[in-house]
Scaffold this motif. Structure first.
Motif, short mmCIF file in Angstrom:
data_model
loop_
_atom_site.label_atom_id
_atom_site.label_comp_id
_atom_site.label_asym_id
_atom_site.label_seq_id
_atom_site.Cartn_x
_atom_site.Cartn_y
_atom_site.Cartn_z
N VAL A 271 0.84 -1.20 0.00
CA VAL A 271 0.00 0.00 0.00
C VAL A 271 0.88 1.25 0.00
O VAL A 271 1.83 1.35 0.77
N THR A 272 0.54 2.20 -0.87
CA THR A 272 1.27 3.46 -0.92
C THR A 272 0.38 4.55 -1.51
O THR A 272 -0.63 4.25 -2.16
N HIS A 273 0.74 5.80 -1.24
CA HIS A 273 0.10 6.91 -1.96
C HIS A 273 1.13 7.62 -2.82
O HIS A 273 0.84 8.66 -3.41
N ASP A 274 2.33 7.04 -2.92
CA ASP A 274 3.44 7.61 -3.67
C ASP A 274 3.50 6.91 -5.04
O ASP A 274 3.85 5.73 -5.14
N VAL A 275 3.19 7.66 -6.10
CA VAL A 275 3.13 7.06 -7.45
C VAL A 275 4.51 6.56 -7.87
O VAL A 275 4.63 5.45 -8.43
N ARG A 276 5.55 7.32 -7.62
CA ARG A 276 6.90 6.89 -8.03
C ARG A 276 7.30 5.60 -7.32
O ARG A 276 7.92 4.72 -7.92
N GLU A 277 6.95 5.49 -6.05
CA GLU A 277 7.25 4.26 -5.31
C GLU A 277 6.51 3.08 -5.92
O GLU A 277 7.07 1.99 -6.09
N ALA A 278 5.25 3.28 -6.25
CA ALA A 278 4.44 2.21 -6.84
C ALA A 278 5.03 1.75 -8.17
O ALA A 278 5.12 0.55 -8.45
N VAL A 279 5.44 2.70 -9.00
CA VAL A 279 5.99 2.37 -10.32
C VAL A 279 7.33 1.66 -10.17
O VAL A 279 7.64 0.72 -10.92
N ARG A 280 8.14 2.07 -9.21
CA ARG A 280 9.45 1.44 -9.03
C ARG A 280 9.32 0.01 -8.51
O ARG A 280 10.04 -0.88 -8.97
N GLN B 89 5.00 -4.91 -9.93
CA GLN B 89 4.80 -5.52 -11.23
C GLN B 89 3.46 -5.07 -11.79
O GLN B 89 3.25 -5.06 -13.00
N ARG B 90 2.56 -4.73 -10.87
CA ARG B 90 1.24 -4.23 -11.24
C ARG B 90 0.84 -3.15 -10.25
O ARG B 90 1.12 -3.26 -9.06
N VAL B 91 0.18 -2.10 -10.75
CA VAL B 91 -0.32 -1.02 -9.90
C VAL B 91 -1.84 -0.99 -10.02
O VAL B 91 -2.38 -1.00 -11.12
N VAL B 92 -2.51 -0.99 -8.87
CA VAL B 92 -3.97 -0.95 -8.81
C VAL B 92 -4.39 0.35 -8.15
O VAL B 92 -3.94 0.65 -7.04
N LEU B 93 -5.23 1.13 -8.83
CA LEU B 93 -5.68 2.41 -8.31
C LEU B 93 -7.08 2.28 -7.73
O LEU B 93 -8.00 1.81 -8.38
N ARG C 267 8.22 -3.08 -18.78
CA ARG C 267 8.39 -2.69 -20.18
C ARG C 267 8.04 -1.23 -20.42
O ARG C 267 8.27 -0.71 -21.51
N ALA C 268 7.47 -0.58 -19.42
CA ALA C 268 7.00 0.79 -19.61
C ALA C 268 8.10 1.79 -19.28
O ALA C 268 9.03 1.50 -18.52
N ASP C 269 8.01 2.97 -19.88
CA ASP C 269 8.88 4.08 -19.52
C ASP C 269 8.43 4.62 -18.17
O ASP C 269 7.28 5.04 -18.00
N ALA C 270 9.32 4.60 -17.19
CA ALA C 270 8.94 4.93 -15.81
C ALA C 270 8.38 6.34 -15.69
O ALA C 270 7.38 6.57 -14.99
N GLU C 271 9.02 7.31 -16.35
CA GLU C 271 8.57 8.70 -16.24
C GLU C 271 7.20 8.89 -16.89
O GLU C 271 6.32 9.55 -16.33
N LEU D 50 4.93 6.56 -17.39
CA LEU D 50 3.94 5.84 -16.61
C LEU D 50 3.59 6.59 -15.32
O LEU D 50 2.42 6.68 -14.93
N THR D 51 4.61 7.15 -14.68
CA THR D 51 4.37 7.94 -13.46
C THR D 51 3.45 9.11 -13.76
O THR D 51 2.51 9.40 -13.00
N ALA D 52 3.70 9.80 -14.87
CA ALA D 52 2.85 10.94 -15.24
C ALA D 52 1.42 10.49 -15.53
O ALA D 52 0.45 11.15 -15.13
N GLU D 53 1.27 9.35 -16.21
CA GLU D 53 -0.07 8.86 -16.54
C GLU D 53 -0.84 8.49 -15.27
O GLU D 53 -2.01 8.89 -15.11
N ILE D 54 -0.19 7.74 -14.38
CA ILE D 54 -0.87 7.32 -13.16
C ILE D 54 -1.19 8.53 -12.28
O ILE D 54 -2.27 8.61 -11.68
N THR D 55 -0.26 9.47 -12.21
CA THR D 55 -0.49 10.68 -11.42
C THR D 55 -1.71 11.43 -11.93
O THR D 55 -2.52 11.94 -11.14
N GLY D 56 -1.88 11.48 -13.23
CA GLY D 56 -3.04 12.15 -13.80
C GLY D 56 -4.34 11.49 -13.38
O GLY D 56 -5.31 12.17 -13.03
N HIS D 57 -4.35 10.15 -13.40
CA HIS D 57 -5.56 9.44 -12.98
C HIS D 57 -5.82 9.60 -11.49
O HIS D 57 -6.98 9.72 -11.06
#
Length: 253
Positions: free
Chosen positions: A196-205, A208-212, A229-233, A235-242
């Motif tokens: 469990v986290t509220h930190d998007v960068r931590e979740a992406v790092r 293997q799967r992130v559930v929002l 396989r995703a670009d971390a930056e 993906l972080t921006a996409e998840i942060t937007g959601h």
């Protein structure tokens, strides 16, 4: 209700899980599966029910409706605070769940030493928590949590580790180091992890799967998998937007 029975290849499965606290609906219709050996990060705003979900999986509370199926040994939980017994040494803290599980003294000592070596604390087994840094205490807590997944005669790979923002209280450098250590330990043990986290960068790092989860009541609104396989930056921006959409929707309600 909670059951322990084999249905499909899943470490834990939640089917239509709802949790009420009086008139407050914390979780509503959550469907979630963690595969054996999978690292899943559960992401959401504060108050969305992440910790409630972990408590249900851990058996610390019961769902109001829905079903939780475990195909592992009893889950172990690691919290934001290390919560070590201050009067016990690091070794004895790690030994405690092994003692409760019925391991003999010699085997407890051996397994505790192995787990402290695994988290790179082989030389501090005789120290008490007040003699350790915050990061070292969390490493001991990780070793203890791994010990809590073990059972006499059980499969050490059939384990589930529940982690509730375990690095949130640490400084940025220590948090970064321990994230790396957790990934190393995860690769070595094959333990299933629900983090469990509220930190998007931590979740992406880490994941293997992130559930929002949506804001209260918590529902699964989006998942991202195959993160390696995703670009971390990007993906972080996409998840942060959601995540921002989820928060803003809740604020406008």
């Amino acid at each position: 209700m909670t059951s322990t029975q084999t249905r499909v290849a899943a470490a834990v499965r939640l089917d239509g899980v709802r949790k009420n606290f009086g008139d407050v609906v914390a979780l509503d219709g959550v469907d979630l599966t963690v595969a054996p050996g999978e690292f899943v990060c559960l992401l959401g705003a504060s108050g969305c029910g992440k910790t409630t979900l972990l408590n249900l999986v851990a058996g610390l509370d019961r769902p109001s409706t829905g079903e939780i199926t475990l195909n592992t040994s009893r889950p172990a939980v690691m919290f934001q605070e290390a919560a070590l017994m201050p009067w016990l040494t690091a070794t004895r803290n790690v030994e405690l769940p092994l003692r409760l599980a019925g391991f003999g003294r010699a085997e407890r000592r051996e397994k505790a030493a192995e787990l402290l070596e695994l988290v790179r604390l082989g030389g501090v087994g005789g120290k008490r928590p007040h003699e350790l840094s915050g990061g070292m205490r969390q490493r001991v807590a990780l070793a203890r949590a791994l010990a809590a997944t073990l059972r006499v005669g059980g499969d050490p790979h059939q384990a589930l580790l529940l982690m509730d923002e375990p690095f949130a209280a640490l400084d940025a450098i220590t948090r970064d180091v321990l994230q790396g250590e957790l990934l190393r330990v995860y690769a070595r043990t094959g333990t299933s992890v629900l983090f469990v986290t509220h930190d998007v960068r931590e979740a992406v790092r880490l994941g293997q799967r992130v559930v929002l989860l949506s804001s209260r009541p918590g529902r699964v609104v989006r998942e991202w998998d195959d993160l390696a396989r995703a670009d971390a930056e990007e993906l972080t921006a996409e998840i942060t937007g959601h995540l921002r959409e989820v928060i803003s929707t809740h604020a406008a309600a």
